[in-house]
Write a protein that holds these residues in place. Sequence first.
Motif, PDB file in Angstrom:
ATOM      1  N   LYS A  45       2.218  -3.470   8.573  1.00 31.58           N
ATOM      2  CA  LYS A  45       1.126  -2.558   8.227  1.00 31.58           C
ATOM      3  C   LYS A  45       1.043  -1.417   9.241  1.00 31.58           C
ATOM      4  CE  LYS A  45      -3.828  -2.790   7.460  1.00 31.58           C
ATOM      5  NZ  LYS A  45      -4.977  -3.694   7.427  1.00 31.58           N
ATOM      6  N   ASP A  46       1.089  -1.755  10.514  1.00 37.54           N
ATOM      7  CA  ASP A  46       1.143  -0.773  11.582  1.00 37.54           C
ATOM      8  C   ASP A  46       1.618  -1.464  12.860  1.00 37.54           C
ATOM      9  OD1 ASP A  46      -1.267  -1.708  13.142  1.00 37.54           O
ATOM     10  OD2 ASP A  46      -2.299  -1.062  11.322  1.00 37.54           O
ATOM     11  N   LEU A  47       2.021  -0.648  13.818  1.00 37.07           N
ATOM     12  CA  LEU A  47       2.475  -1.198  15.086  1.00 37.07           C
ATOM     13  C   LEU A  47       2.263  -0.204  16.206  1.00 37.07           C
ATOM     14  CD1 LEU A  47       5.848  -0.344  15.992  1.00 37.07           C
ATOM     15  CD2 LEU A  47       5.807  -0.835  13.566  1.00 37.07           C
ATOM     16  N   ASN A  48       2.198  -0.733  17.396  1.00 40.31           N
ATOM     17  CA  ASN A  48       2.139   0.087  18.608  1.00 40.31           C
ATOM     18  C   ASN A  48       2.837  -0.686  19.713  1.00 40.31           C
ATOM     19  OD1 ASN A  48       0.223  -1.762  19.667  1.00 40.31           O
ATOM     20  ND2 ASN A  48      -1.465  -0.580  18.797  1.00 40.31           N
ATOM     21  N   ASN A  49       2.691  -0.271  20.949  1.00 41.00           N
ATOM     22  CA  ASN A  49       3.395  -0.955  22.028  1.00 41.00           C
ATOM     23  C   ASN A  49       2.755  -2.279  22.421  1.00 41.00           C
ATOM     24  OD1 ASN A  49       1.138   0.217  23.159  1.00 41.00           O
ATOM     25  ND2 ASN A  49       2.173   0.816  25.052  1.00 41.00           N
ATOM     26  N   VAL A  50       1.597  -2.606  21.857  1.00 39.36           N
ATOM     27  CA  VAL A  50       0.899  -3.847  22.179  1.00 39.36           C
ATOM     28  C   VAL A  50       1.059  -4.896  21.081  1.00 39.36           C
ATOM     29  CG1 VAL A  50      -1.355  -4.856  22.700  1.00 39.36           C
ATOM     30  CG2 VAL A  50      -0.785  -2.586  23.559  1.00 39.36           C
ATOM     31  N   LYS A  51       0.934  -4.484  19.820  1.00 42.60           N
ATOM     32  CA  LYS A  51       0.978  -5.475  18.736  1.00 42.60           C
ATOM     33  C   LYS A  51       1.608  -4.910  17.466  1.00 42.60           C
ATOM     34  CE  LYS A  51      -3.762  -4.450  17.469  1.00 42.60           C
ATOM     35  NZ  LYS A  51      -5.092  -4.946  17.276  1.00 42.60           N
ATOM     36  N   ILE A  52       2.082  -5.839  16.661  1.00 43.57           N
ATOM     37  CA  ILE A  52       2.611  -5.537  15.331  1.00 43.57           C
ATOM     38  C   ILE A  52       1.688  -6.228  14.335  1.00 43.57           C
ATOM     39  CG2 ILE A  52       4.552  -5.796  13.744  1.00 43.57           C
ATOM     40  CD1 ILE A  52       6.370  -6.002  16.231  1.00 43.57           C
ATOM     41  N   ASN A  53       1.175  -5.485  13.378  1.00 44.04           N
ATOM     42  CA  ASN A  53       0.279  -6.038  12.364  1.00 44.04           C
ATOM     43  C   ASN A  53       1.030  -6.200  11.048  1.00 44.04           C
ATOM     44  OD1 ASN A  53      -2.157  -6.176  13.922  1.00 44.04           O
ATOM     45  ND2 ASN A  53      -2.216  -3.954  13.825  1.00 44.04           N
ATOM     46  N   TYR A  54       1.103  -7.438  10.600  1.00 44.87           N
ATOM     47  CA  TYR A  54       1.770  -7.763   9.347  1.00 44.87           C
ATOM     48  C   TYR A  54       0.744  -7.929   8.235  1.00 44.87           C
ATOM     49  CZ  TYR A  54       6.073  -8.901  11.867  1.00 44.87           C
ATOM     50  OH  TYR A  54       7.218  -8.853  12.633  1.00 44.87           O
ATOM     51  N   ARG A  55       1.108  -7.498   7.059  1.00 39.92           N
ATOM     52  CA  ARG A  55       0.322  -7.754   5.845  1.00 39.92           C
ATOM     53  C   ARG A  55       1.190  -8.680   4.988  1.00 39.92           C
ATOM     54  NH1 ARG A  55      -4.853  -6.918   3.788  1.00 39.92           N
ATOM     55  NH2 ARG A  55      -4.731  -6.531   1.584  1.00 39.92           N
ATOM     56  N   ILE A  56       0.644  -9.820   4.627  1.00 43.80           N
ATOM     57  CA  ILE A  56       1.399 -10.854   3.912  1.00 43.80           C
ATOM     58  C   ILE A  56       0.665 -11.189   2.624  1.00 43.80           C
ATOM     59  CG2 ILE A  56       2.265 -13.224   4.052  1.00 43.80           C
ATOM     60  CD1 ILE A  56       1.871 -12.729   7.212  1.00 43.80           C
ATOM     61  N   ILE A  57       1.402 -11.244   1.536  1.00 45.56           N
ATOM     62  CA  ILE A  57       0.851 -11.720   0.263  1.00 45.56           C
ATOM     63  C   ILE A  57       1.379 -13.133   0.073  1.00 45.56           C
ATOM     64  CG2 ILE A  57       0.647 -11.320  -2.216  1.00 45.56           C
ATOM     65  CD1 ILE A  57      -0.586  -9.110  -0.391  1.00 45.56           C
ATOM     66  N   PHE A  58       0.457 -14.084   0.115  1.00 49.56           N
ATOM     67  CA  PHE A  58       0.794 -15.504   0.083  1.00 49.56           C
ATOM     68  C   PHE A  58       0.271 -16.128  -1.194  1.00 49.56           C
ATOM     69  CE2 PHE A  58       0.011 -19.960   1.325  1.00 49.56           C
ATOM     70  CZ  PHE A  58       1.289 -20.286   1.756  1.00 49.56           C
ATOM     71  N   ASN A  59       1.099 -16.901  -1.864  1.00 50.93           N
ATOM     72  CA  ASN A  59       0.714 -17.579  -3.103  1.00 50.93           C
ATOM     73  C   ASN A  59       0.242 -18.990  -2.776  1.00 50.93           C
ATOM     74  OD1 ASN A  59       1.506 -15.417  -4.808  1.00 50.93           O
ATOM     75  ND2 ASN A  59       3.615 -16.028  -4.538  1.00 50.93           N
TER      76      ASN A  59
END
Length: 86
Positions: A45-59
Amino acid sequence: KEANQINRSVKLPLNISVDAQNFKKNIEFENFLKNTEFVSHFFIKDLNNVKINYRIIFNGSPKKFLDLSAKQGLKIDTSTQVWYLN
């Protein structure tokens, strides 16, 4: 067998944040997402030098996601709205 059936009508969107400095943990997490049949789609979804944000679609349910990730040795902190991979 009934417990292993995938209900594709239930699409649970999850937001999970991962430490950007921990390359090994990011690779493990992405491999888990790629190899889990209950994950229909994921993206950064977005990232920077501190964290990576994932968006997950889970069934499935949040509990099912947490159970599957725990089996892979991935500990997820769910105390905030955006979950964090420890």
